[in-house]
Scaffold this motif. Structure first.
Motif, short mmCIF file in Angstrom:
data_model
loop_
_atom_site.label_atom_id
_atom_site.label_comp_id
_atom_site.label_asym_id
_atom_site.label_seq_id
_atom_site.Cartn_x
_atom_site.Cartn_y
_atom_site.Cartn_z
N PRO A 146 3.95 7.10 4.24
CA PRO A 146 4.08 6.94 2.71
C PRO A 146 2.49 6.39 2.19
O PRO A 146 2.28 6.78 1.14
N ILE A 147 1.92 5.94 2.86
CA ILE A 147 0.38 5.33 2.66
C ILE A 147 -0.43 6.72 2.49
O ILE A 147 -1.15 6.63 1.52
N THR A 158 5.01 2.88 7.70
CA THR A 158 4.45 3.03 6.55
C THR A 158 3.13 3.98 6.62
O THR A 158 2.56 4.44 5.68
N SER A 187 0.56 8.45 -0.77
CA SER A 187 0.33 7.85 -2.07
C SER A 187 -1.28 8.22 -2.24
O SER A 187 -1.74 8.16 -3.34
N GLN A 191 0.90 -1.23 -0.07
CA GLN A 191 -0.02 0.15 -0.10
C GLN A 191 0.77 1.20 -0.14
O GLN A 191 0.73 2.19 -0.77
N ALA A 192 2.14 1.18 0.72
CA ALA A 192 2.96 2.38 0.81
C ALA A 192 3.64 2.50 -0.33
O ALA A 192 3.91 3.55 -0.92
N PRO A 221 1.25 1.40 -4.65
CA PRO A 221 -0.24 1.39 -4.68
C PRO A 221 -1.01 0.97 -5.73
O PRO A 221 -2.06 0.54 -5.59
#
Lengths: 195, 199
Positions: free
Chosen positions: B43-44, B40, B47, A87-88, A91
């Motif tokens: 970054p999640i 994370t 995005s 997911q990070a 994506p």
């Protein structure tokens, strides 16, 4: 058994998809394109290798009666890790595979190898077994995804080589069964020859 | 020989050993996941934001604010529409509306419609859908030019219905249901936009 044999059995002789028929749900579900199959296969390989490694490390510390719940917790943790990492950092692929990533937890290949192999063998053999079975699974999914993508949308790994749509049935669910059936015939034929 | 040795080493299944083992396994697993989650999280979120911004950028004229931060929601027809106002030099130049329909061929799907301040449709992109490949999925820009017919049309004099139902939209061949649902989603966005979506 030599380590090379231990590794390579996952590709043909004991291929999870074509020979053992394990983990068919993600196999049929995600292989609408080669890249999806490869992504799913590599995610499963990671989970399989790591869970095999950990299970074989802790096998003597886990009482028999609680081994299945313990294995499942270990597997589920690695699956969640894959989910968060994908997911990070990827994506786009995560969006394609979405629902099927958490489902790796219940992929019988993973628990099957933990129970049948890693809980009885040493760490090195278990890692190699996990890698071999995982890459064999990825190999099967990529082939199946490739066949479905070529026939269904006229492209391979996203590169279009015929204009317009292909035989759309191969992108849909029935096409997965048809393509898998013929691939199994082919692999059985090859296995018979080499055996 | 080796196997017998291993059996002897194996921990016995007593109540204490089972509880302790399960506790330790779950504890270590949760600790590892906590750490990775924190790692994370950034970054999640980044995005997700990047994806939202590209979706907005596709459907409204060039802007210089952050529509994601000014977004607001309106509840209609049992669902939620999200509005992303796009501004340039502080002036409203368009609004991206994330809208939905429940009438798709395979249930609901979501699209993003960009309106100019006077209600004219600027552009439309599909966010997520489960329509049939090769038929209903022609509403995606990368599959066919079908949805381009909405661009630059104002629903005041452009009826958001397929020609079969007396509207002005040419349906996708063999996908009247998907086309109808698409119009339904656009129409829902337009109505909500005219009734208080212009901020």
């Amino acid at each position: 058994m030599s380590q090379w044999k231990n590794f390579s059995k996952g590709f043909f002789k004991e291929n999870a998809v074509f020979v053992l028929f394990l983990g068919l749900c993600p196999t049929l579900g995600v292989t609408t394109s080669a890249i999806n199959g490869l992504g799913m296969g590599l995610a499963t390989t990671f989970v399989l290798t790591m869970s095999n490694l950990v299970v074989s490390l802790v096998k003597s510390q886990i009482p028999d009666k609680v081994r299945i719940p313990s294995f499942i917790v270990i597997i589920a943790s690695f699956v969640t890790m894959v989910e968060l990492l994908m997911q990070a950092y990827v994506p786009a692929l995560f969006e394609q595979l979405g629902l099927f990533i958490p489902l790796i937890v219940v992929n019988c290949v993973v628990l099957g190898r933990a129970e049948a192999f890693a809980s009885k063998n040493n760490v090195i053999s278990s890692i190699i077994d996990g890698l071999g079975m995982g890459l064999g699974f990825a190999f099967a999914l990529t082939i199946l995804g490739g066949v479905r993508e070529i026939l269904g949308s006229g492209s391979i790994f996203g590169f279009k080589f015929i204009q317009g749509d292909g035989m759309l049935v191969f992108v849909l669910a029935p096409g997965a069964f048809i393509a898998l059936g013929y691939l199994i015939v082919l692999v059985n034929k090859i296995n018979k020859k080499t055996a | 020989m080796e196997r017998r040795l291993k059996m002897a080493n194996k921990k016995e299944s007593t109540f204490i050993s089972m509880v302790l083992t399960l506790f330790l396994v779950t504890f270590i697993a949760s600790a590892a996941l906590c750490y990775l989650y924190e790692l994370t999280k950034g970054p999640i979120a980044a995005s997700k934001l990047a994806k939202l911004n590209t979706a907005i950028m596709q459907v409204v004229p060039e802007f210089d604010n952050a529509p994601g931060e000014e977004s607001f929601k309106i509840d209609v027809d049992g669902g939620t529409l999200e509005f992303f106002p796009a501004r340039k030099n502080g002036e409203l130049i368009g609004t991206a509306v994330s809208t939905f329909t429940n009438n798709g061929f395979s249930g609901n799907f979501k699209i993003m419609v960009g309106f100019l301040p006077d209600g004219t449709i600027h552009n439309i992109s599909v966010l997520e859908h489960k329509e049939t490949p090769g038929l209903g999925d022609k509403m995606q820009k990368n599959k066919s030019d079908w949805s381009v017919q909405f661009n630059g049309k104002n629903p005041v004099d452009f009826k958001l219905k397929v020609t079969k139902d007396g509207g002005d939209v040419d349906a996708i061949t063999a996908s009247t249901i998907s086309s109808r649902a698409f119009c339904d989603a656009v129409d829902r966005a337009y109505k909500a936009y005219m009734e208080g979506g212009q901020k």
